[in-house]
Scaffold this motif. Sequence first.
Motif, PDB file in Angstrom:
ATOM      1  N   THR A  38       0.863  -1.175   0.000  1.00 54.80           N
ATOM      2  CA  THR A  38       0.000   0.000   0.000  1.00 54.80           C
ATOM      3  C   THR A  38       0.899   1.224   0.000  1.00 54.80           C
ATOM      4  O   THR A  38       2.084   1.139   0.317  1.00 54.80           O
ATOM      5  CB  THR A  38      -0.909   0.029   1.244  1.00 54.80           C
ATOM      6  OG1 THR A  38      -0.076   0.126   2.408  1.00 54.80           O
ATOM      7  CG2 THR A  38      -1.769  -1.219   1.328  1.00 54.80           C
ATOM      8  N   TRP A  39       0.351   2.373  -0.353  1.00 54.41           N
ATOM      9  CA  TRP A  39       1.153   3.594  -0.361  1.00 54.41           C
ATOM     10  C   TRP A  39       1.660   3.919   1.042  1.00 54.41           C
ATOM     11  O   TRP A  39       2.770   4.392   1.208  1.00 54.41           O
ATOM     12  CB  TRP A  39       0.348   4.766  -0.913  1.00 54.41           C
ATOM     13  CG  TRP A  39       0.214   4.688  -2.399  1.00 54.41           C
ATOM     14  CD1 TRP A  39      -0.927   4.418  -3.099  1.00 54.41           C
ATOM     15  CD2 TRP A  39       1.259   4.841  -3.362  1.00 54.41           C
ATOM     16  NE1 TRP A  39      -0.654   4.386  -4.442  1.00 54.41           N
ATOM     17  CE2 TRP A  39       0.690   4.648  -4.633  1.00 54.41           C
ATOM     18  CE3 TRP A  39       2.621   5.103  -3.280  1.00 54.41           C
ATOM     19  CZ2 TRP A  39       1.431   4.726  -5.799  1.00 54.41           C
ATOM     20  CZ3 TRP A  39       3.349   5.183  -4.457  1.00 54.41           C
ATOM     21  CH2 TRP A  39       2.761   4.990  -5.682  1.00 54.41           C
ATOM     22  N   ARG A  40       0.833   3.655   2.037  1.00 53.33           N
ATOM     23  CA  ARG A  40       1.250   3.927   3.416  1.00 53.33           C
ATOM     24  C   ARG A  40       2.440   3.048   3.809  1.00 53.33           C
ATOM     25  O   ARG A  40       3.384   3.510   4.442  1.00 53.33           O
ATOM     26  CB  ARG A  40       0.077   3.692   4.356  1.00 53.33           C
ATOM     27  CG  ARG A  40       0.394   4.039   5.765  1.00 53.33           C
ATOM     28  CD  ARG A  40      -0.811   3.878   6.647  1.00 53.33           C
ATOM     29  NE  ARG A  40      -0.471   4.274   7.996  1.00 53.33           N
ATOM     30  CZ  ARG A  40      -1.336   4.538   8.914  1.00 53.33           C
ATOM     31  NH1 ARG A  40      -2.625   4.471   8.637  1.00 53.33           N
ATOM     32  NH2 ARG A  40      -0.965   4.859  10.116  1.00 53.33           N
ATOM     33  N   ARG A  41       2.382   1.774   3.451  1.00 52.93           N
ATOM     34  CA  ARG A  41       3.483   0.861   3.771  1.00 52.93           C
ATOM     35  C   ARG A  41       4.765   1.264   3.035  1.00 52.93           C
ATOM     36  O   ARG A  41       5.854   1.246   3.605  1.00 52.93           O
ATOM     37  CB  ARG A  41       3.092  -0.565   3.408  1.00 52.93           C
ATOM     38  CG  ARG A  41       4.156  -1.559   3.820  1.00 52.93           C
ATOM     39  CD  ARG A  41       3.638  -2.937   3.812  1.00 52.93           C
ATOM     40  NE  ARG A  41       2.553  -2.985   4.808  1.00 52.93           N
ATOM     41  CZ  ARG A  41       1.657  -3.942   4.870  1.00 52.93           C
ATOM     42  NH1 ARG A  41       1.697  -4.924   4.020  1.00 52.93           N
ATOM     43  NH2 ARG A  41       0.726  -3.936   5.780  1.00 52.93           N
ATOM     44  N   ALA A  43       5.564   4.304   2.015  1.00 48.73           N
ATOM     45  CA  ALA A  43       6.056   5.537   2.637  1.00 48.73           C
ATOM     46  C   ALA A  43       6.757   5.238   3.958  1.00 48.73           C
ATOM     47  O   ALA A  43       7.808   5.810   4.262  1.00 48.73           O
ATOM     48  CB  ALA A  43       4.905   6.513   2.853  1.00 48.73           C
ATOM     49  N   THR A  44       6.191   4.337   4.737  1.00 46.25           N
ATOM     50  CA  THR A  44       6.802   3.967   6.014  1.00 46.25           C
ATOM     51  C   THR A  44       8.163   3.320   5.796  1.00 46.25           C
ATOM     52  O   THR A  44       9.131   3.629   6.494  1.00 46.25           O
ATOM     53  CB  THR A  44       5.888   3.000   6.789  1.00 46.25           C
ATOM     54  OG1 THR A  44       4.629   3.632   6.979  1.00 46.25           O
ATOM     55  CG2 THR A  44       6.474   2.623   8.128  1.00 46.25           C
TER      56      THR A  44
END
Length: 108
Positions: A38-41, A43-44
């Motif tokens: 996912t984009w969040r993963r 980015a993290t």
Amino acid sequence: MTLLPEPLPSGAEAGASLLAAMAGRTLLLAKVSRESLTWRRVATVLVYELPLIAGCAALGALGCHAAGVEGSPALVVIGVIANKGPAVLDPVIDAAIDALKAALRRPR
């Protein structure tokens, strides 16, 4: 005494070290994370991995320079340090810090 090698590495050498470290971390992350991206993963991972990649590249390059290892073998060493290094070095550093704390607590 300076901590940096003389002469300083060229931009190409520094870039190759960063790419080797990035390859090592990418191989580890690809093996560990088989979950959906996912984009969040992403980015993290970028926030936490980019400094780690830079640190592994710098430590590997300085260690290889000190040991006299250059060229392709140095890039392999840097890649292995980036892949295995944090998992191996963290317990060693923690044990060294604990031993230092214990030595400082002892009465003289």
